[in-house]
Design a protein around this motif. Structure first.
Motif, PDB file in Angstrom:
ATOM      1  N   ALA A 201       0.830  -1.201   0.000  1.00 20.86           N
ATOM      2  CA  ALA A 201       0.000   0.000   0.000  1.00 20.86           C
ATOM      3  C   ALA A 201       0.866   1.253   0.000  1.00 20.86           C
ATOM      4  O   ALA A 201       0.549   2.246  -0.683  1.00 20.86           O
ATOM      5  N   LEU A 202       1.967   1.241   0.742  1.00 24.31           N
ATOM      6  CA  LEU A 202       2.861   2.395   0.792  1.00 24.31           C
ATOM      7  C   LEU A 202       3.384   2.764  -0.590  1.00 24.31           C
ATOM      8  O   LEU A 202       3.543   3.958  -0.916  1.00 24.31           O
ATOM      9  N   GLN A 203       3.625   1.773  -1.425  1.00 24.26           N
ATOM     10  CA  GLN A 203       4.156   2.044  -2.762  1.00 24.26           C
ATOM     11  C   GLN A 203       3.166   2.797  -3.650  1.00 24.26           C
ATOM     12  O   GLN A 203       3.552   3.373  -4.668  1.00 24.26           O
ATOM     13  N   ARG A 227      13.238   2.327  -1.261  1.00 22.31           N
ATOM     14  CA  ARG A 227      13.903   2.824  -2.471  1.00 22.31           C
ATOM     15  C   ARG A 227      12.919   3.044  -3.615  1.00 22.31           C
ATOM     16  O   ARG A 227      13.165   3.868  -4.508  1.00 22.31           O
ATOM     17  N   ARG A 228      11.808   2.320  -3.596  1.00 20.76           N
ATOM     18  CA  ARG A 228      10.849   2.430  -4.698  1.00 20.76           C
ATOM     19  C   ARG A 228       9.918   3.629  -4.580  1.00 20.76           C
ATOM     20  O   ARG A 228       9.083   3.845  -5.473  1.00 20.76           O
ATOM     21  N   LEU A 229      10.041   4.405  -3.517  1.00 16.12           N
ATOM     22  CA  LEU A 229       9.239   5.626  -3.387  1.00 16.12           C
ATOM     23  C   LEU A 229       9.908   6.714  -4.212  1.00 16.12           C
ATOM     24  O   LEU A 229      10.748   7.479  -3.735  1.00 16.12           O
ATOM     25  N   ALA A 230       9.521   6.806  -5.461  1.00  9.53           N
ATOM     26  CA  ALA A 230      10.267   7.585  -6.435  1.00  9.53           C
ATOM     27  C   ALA A 230      10.216   9.090  -6.207  1.00  9.53           C
ATOM     28  O   ALA A 230      11.056   9.823  -6.738  1.00  9.53           O
ATOM     29  N   SER A 231       9.230   9.582  -5.426  1.00 10.74           N
ATOM     30  CA  SER A 231       9.111  11.026  -5.200  1.00 10.74           C
ATOM     31  C   SER A 231       9.638  11.441  -3.826  1.00 10.74           C
ATOM     32  O   SER A 231       9.622  12.637  -3.510  1.00 10.74           O
ATOM     33  N   LEU A 232      10.096  10.486  -3.020  1.00 13.55           N
ATOM     34  CA  LEU A 232      10.487  10.787  -1.642  1.00 13.55           C
ATOM     35  C   LEU A 232      11.747  11.658  -1.613  1.00 13.55           C
ATOM     36  O   LEU A 232      12.775  11.308  -2.202  1.00 13.55           O
ATOM     37  N   GLU A 233      11.659  12.783  -0.900  1.00  9.23           N
ATOM     38  CA  GLU A 233      12.774  13.713  -0.781  1.00  9.23           C
ATOM     39  C   GLU A 233      13.319  13.815   0.642  1.00  9.23           C
ATOM     40  O   GLU A 233      14.465  14.228   0.826  1.00  9.23           O
ATOM     41  N   GLU A 248      17.962  -2.829   3.013  1.00  5.90           N
ATOM     42  CA  GLU A 248      18.993  -3.448   2.182  1.00  5.90           C
ATOM     43  C   GLU A 248      18.960  -2.936   0.749  1.00  5.90           C
ATOM     44  O   GLU A 248      20.006  -2.851   0.092  1.00  5.90           O
ATOM     45  N   MET A 249      17.770  -2.597   0.255  1.00  7.93           N
ATOM     46  CA  MET A 249      17.667  -2.085  -1.109  1.00  7.93           C
ATOM     47  C   MET A 249      18.216  -0.670  -1.236  1.00  7.93           C
ATOM     48  O   MET A 249      18.407  -0.177  -2.346  1.00  7.93           O
ATOM     49  N   GLY A 250      18.447  -0.014  -0.103  1.00  8.24           N
ATOM     50  CA  GLY A 250      18.996   1.328  -0.134  1.00  8.24           C
ATOM     51  C   GLY A 250      17.925   2.401  -0.097  1.00  8.24           C
ATOM     52  O   GLY A 250      16.736   2.132   0.133  1.00  8.24           O
ATOM     53  N   LEU A 251      18.350   3.629  -0.330  1.00 12.24           N
ATOM     54  CA  LEU A 251      17.483   4.798  -0.259  1.00 12.24           C
ATOM     55  C   LEU A 251      17.043   5.236  -1.651  1.00 12.24           C
ATOM     56  O   LEU A 251      17.740   4.974  -2.639  1.00 12.24           O
TER      57      LEU A 251
END
Length: 293
Positions: A201-203, A227-233, A248-251
């Motif tokens: 849901a978060l995605q 990491r998949r939150l493409a607009s996160l600043e 583990e996937m990073g930021l």
């Protein structure tokens, strides 16, 4: 400051006309005095709405008192309801100007009447009030005008991940800031980790620019799919001692601010190592210098 001075009418006029903020403890004594005055006047008291109040902060609100109270303040843009265990249904038809609504420690609250009239609502905070997420989830499944209010929300503060469901997050098309925040961790939510469904849901929050995790002593990890939150600043983590590492996937590559306060040494070290030219990292409010190796 007492809200009401009982005379021939509910004398809101005794409050300064220029008053913008008001805190009220709707105590049993105040409620009883109001009931007595109603009985003296045959249950009818002329009402004089306050002309300019913007922020109303209420504790110990009950079903009996809320309607006659809220109609006195039709201009409020911010309504904070605290520690009202007897409140079961919130009636907001008189509060159409609201931009911010905060509901804290209302354990019996199960529904919000008049939610569809809150066309200006942009910020919603809920903690230790388990019936409100359930109400929002039910609302997200309905094709009603009230459900469209969800699509206009820009800020959402919640006590745990239970509010993150796929139907609701699909509605939150304008959400820019999501905060997980515990009002009182001793009595309230004990957020540990997001479930797989909550991660999915978060995605769906495609417009999310800021994500906060505050005062969550039982939280063990940050979202795996961060990491998949493409607009996160902006990522802000405060008072979460159980979180020992970044995902583990990073930021997200879009991230430009990473602020961590009063967390584990392991997490702080990982955040220092994550500093880069376009990522502003602060540990306990101190900036981390980016060093070119």
């Amino acid at each position: 400051m007492p809200l009401l001075v009982m005379s021939d009418k509910v004398d809101v006029a005794l409050l300064p006309p220029s008053l913008e903020n008001l805190e009220i403890d709707m105590s049993p004594e105040l409620s009883a005095a109001w009931d007595l005055k109603l009985q003296e006047h045959g249950q009818i008291i002329p009402l004089q709405p306050h002309p300019s109040l913007e922020e109303l902060d209420i504790s110990n609100l009950t079903d009996k008192d809320q309607s006659r109270l809220l109609q006195l303040f039709p201009t409020i843009t911010a309504l904070y309801i605290w520690q009202s265990p007897e409140l079961t249904s919130l009636q907001l038809g008189y509060s159409k100007a609201l931009r911010e609504l905060k509901i804290i420690d209302c354990g019996s609250l199960a529904s919000i009447e008049g939610f569809g009239s809150l066309t200006n609502l942009r910020s919603l905070a809920v903690s230790n009030s388990p019936g409100v997420p359930a109400f929002l989830e039910l609302l997200s499944h309905q094709q009603l005008a009230s459900a469209e209010i969800l699509s206009r929300l820009e800020t959402l503060q919640v006590g745990d991940g239970s509010v993150l469901t796929v139907p609701l997050c699909r509605r939150l098309a304008s959400l820019r800031r999501l905060s997980f925040w515990s009002w009182d961790s001793r009595r309230g939510e004990t957020m540990i980790d997001l479930t797989e469904e909550q991660e999915r849901a978060l995605q769906l929050l495609a417009s999310l620019h800021r994500l906060d995790f505050w005062h969550l002593p039982n939280l063990r990890s940050l979202p795996a799919g961060l990491r998949r939150l493409a607009s996160l600043e902006w990522l802000d983590v405060e008072d979460c001692p159980g979180v020992a590492r970044l995902p583990e996937m990073g930021l997200p590559p879009s991230l430009t601010r990473l602020h961590v306060r009063r967390c584990s040494e392991e997490l702080s070290m990982q955040c220092k190592m994550a500093a880069r030219e376009n990522l502003d990292v602060h540990i306990d409010d101190l900036p981390v210098d980016y060093v070119i190796i």
